[in-house]
Every structure is written in C-alpha cells, then in structure tokens.
Design a protein around this motif. Sequence first.
Motif, PDB file in Angstrom:
ATOM      1  N   GLY A 144       0.837  -1.191   0.000  1.00  0.00           N
ATOM      2  CA  GLY A 144       0.000   0.000   0.000  1.00  0.00           C
ATOM      3  C   GLY A 144       0.872   1.241   0.000  1.00  0.00           C
ATOM      4  O   GLY A 144       2.060   1.189   0.323  1.00  0.00           O
ATOM      5  N   VAL A 145       0.271   2.364  -0.358  1.00  0.00           N
ATOM      6  CA  VAL A 145       0.968   3.643  -0.384  1.00  0.00           C
ATOM      7  C   VAL A 145       0.371   4.520   0.707  1.00  0.00           C
ATOM      8  O   VAL A 145      -0.846   4.738   0.723  1.00  0.00           O
ATOM      9  N   HIS A 146       1.230   5.010   1.609  1.00  0.00           N
ATOM     10  CA  HIS A 146       0.749   5.773   2.765  1.00  0.00           C
ATOM     11  C   HIS A 146       1.444   7.131   2.814  1.00  0.00           C
ATOM     12  O   HIS A 146       2.642   7.214   3.113  1.00  0.00           O
ATOM     13  N   ILE A 147       0.686   8.174   2.499  1.00  0.00           N
ATOM     14  CA  ILE A 147       1.201   9.542   2.582  1.00  0.00           C
ATOM     15  C   ILE A 147       0.883  10.043   3.986  1.00  0.00           C
ATOM     16  O   ILE A 147      -0.229  10.484   4.272  1.00  0.00           O
ATOM     17  N   GLY A 148       1.840   9.928   4.870  1.00  0.00           N
ATOM     18  CA  GLY A 148       1.600  10.267   6.270  1.00  0.00           C
ATOM     19  C   GLY A 148       2.772  10.999   6.875  1.00  0.00           C
ATOM     20  O   GLY A 148       3.826  11.175   6.264  1.00  0.00           O
ATOM     21  N   GLY A 149       2.584  11.443   8.120  1.00  0.00           N
ATOM     22  CA  GLY A 149       3.666  12.049   8.875  1.00  0.00           C
ATOM     23  C   GLY A 149       4.242  13.277   8.199  1.00  0.00           C
ATOM     24  O   GLY A 149       3.525  14.137   7.685  1.00  0.00           O
ATOM     25  N   LEU A 172       8.230   7.495  -1.559  1.00  0.00           N
ATOM     26  CA  LEU A 172       7.106   6.596  -1.821  1.00  0.00           C
ATOM     27  C   LEU A 172       7.196   5.820  -3.131  1.00  0.00           C
ATOM     28  O   LEU A 172       6.348   4.957  -3.390  1.00  0.00           O
ATOM     29  N   ASP A 173       8.191   6.090  -3.959  1.00  0.00           N
ATOM     30  CA  ASP A 173       8.253   5.403  -5.253  1.00  0.00           C
ATOM     31  C   ASP A 173       8.311   3.885  -5.104  1.00  0.00           C
ATOM     32  O   ASP A 173       7.694   3.156  -5.888  1.00  0.00           O
ATOM     33  N   GLY A 174       9.041   3.401  -4.102  1.00  0.00           N
ATOM     34  CA  GLY A 174       9.153   1.957  -3.914  1.00  0.00           C
ATOM     35  C   GLY A 174       7.827   1.314  -3.572  1.00  0.00           C
ATOM     36  O   GLY A 174       7.433   0.307  -4.187  1.00  0.00           O
ATOM     37  N   SER A 175       7.119   1.874  -2.609  1.00  0.00           N
ATOM     38  CA  SER A 175       5.833   1.293  -2.215  1.00  0.00           C
ATOM     39  C   SER A 175       4.788   1.478  -3.310  1.00  0.00           C
ATOM     40  O   SER A 175       3.932   0.606  -3.518  1.00  0.00           O
ATOM     41  N   PHE A 176       4.865   2.595  -4.021  1.00  0.00           N
ATOM     42  CA  PHE A 176       3.916   2.812  -5.123  1.00  0.00           C
ATOM     43  C   PHE A 176       4.122   1.755  -6.210  1.00  0.00           C
ATOM     44  O   PHE A 176       3.158   1.156  -6.700  1.00  0.00           O
ATOM     45  N   LYS A 177       5.366   1.503  -6.568  1.00  0.00           N
ATOM     46  CA  LYS A 177       5.652   0.495  -7.583  1.00  0.00           C
ATOM     47  C   LYS A 177       5.198  -0.892  -7.139  1.00  0.00           C
ATOM     48  O   LYS A 177       4.607  -1.646  -7.925  1.00  0.00           O
TER      49      LYS A 177
END
Length: 202
Positions: A144-149, A172-177
Amino acid sequence: MADTPRIALIISSTRDSRWADKPAQWALKKLQARGDMEVELVDIRDFHIPFFNEVASNAYVPTQDPNARRWQEKIAGFDGYVFLVAEYNRSITGALKNALDQDYVDWGRKPMGAIGYGSVGAARAIEQLRLMAVELQMVPVRAGVHIGGSEFYRVGPYNPNPEPIEAIDGVLDGSFKDMADQVAWYARVLKPARAEAAQAAA
C-alpha cells in the motif's frame, strides 16, 4: 490492447474542500506512465449515489435507483481498482462505504490496491477497507501507499507553503511500484479467469 487490464483510480472523498484531487492527479500520472494498464480516474462525487435503500443487495435483486445502477455499470467495466483513501475518524469515508455497499456483483474476483493520506497515511482506514474488500470477493494486495507524517505535512493541506506533491516521490516510489505491480499482476491473471468462469456459467 484488448488484453490490457482496465483499472479505476477511485477518489473516495466527496467534500467540496477535499485535498484528494492533488494526490489523485499525482497517482493517475504515475499509473498511466506504466504502460501495463489502462487507468481511469473515477470520482464517487460525480455519481450522486443515494444512501443504500434497496430491498436487498444486487446479488439477489436488481437495483432500482438509477444513480446506483449507473455506478454499478461504471465499476463493472474495470478489471481492478486503486482506492484513494482519506481517513476519517480511523475509518474510510461514509461516501466510500456507501459506494461499496451499492454493489456486490461487480467488485468480485478483481484486485484492489490503496493509496492513503493523513496523519498515519490512512493505515487504519485501509486495513478496514481490505476487510470489506474480502467480503466483496475482491483480492486486496499486500503493498500500500501511505502519505503520512512529515511527507503529508510537506505537501498536504495544513502546510501554508506546501511543496509540490512530487517532492515525496523519493520516499514513496518503492511502495507505489510494489502496489501497482501487484494490482497489475492480479488483474492480468484474473481477467481471463473471470471470462472463462462466465463462459462456463452461460
């Protein structure tokens, strides 16, 4: 190509003052650049879906409300879903819950991924969404992709001088991929399997 999976990127917040449009355009651009899926932005707000008030689920009887039927027809045309998730009080938005409840038939046997935003990247809301997806016979992917903190503050609505959202790509590129890879893989595998099952049932 006919075999390319069609994926819906679903905006789940319907507030006039929502922040969702910024990450939606960011995610849409990244998903469309992959080349292994056709991606369409789908905004729940555009469908004017009523609160669920049918006699029963469309698994048992046809839906009567025309806006709910229009929503069903829209989601039926996709091979998988990526939900853009805002966390409201540790859960998904009421609008998204209602949109999920309006259809049982057309979500099934398709993958779902999630991109969340908020103080903890909508992690709690996404976990609840995954449970709902299981009940609807979707296939929730692990990543999942988490835009947090600090990343959320850098680009989000509470920063008086927010940075462009691309500023968080490096984090986030790694988790997005990973998320997109998993959605694409399951969509490719499940699309012909659904077609085979439908043919067998005909």
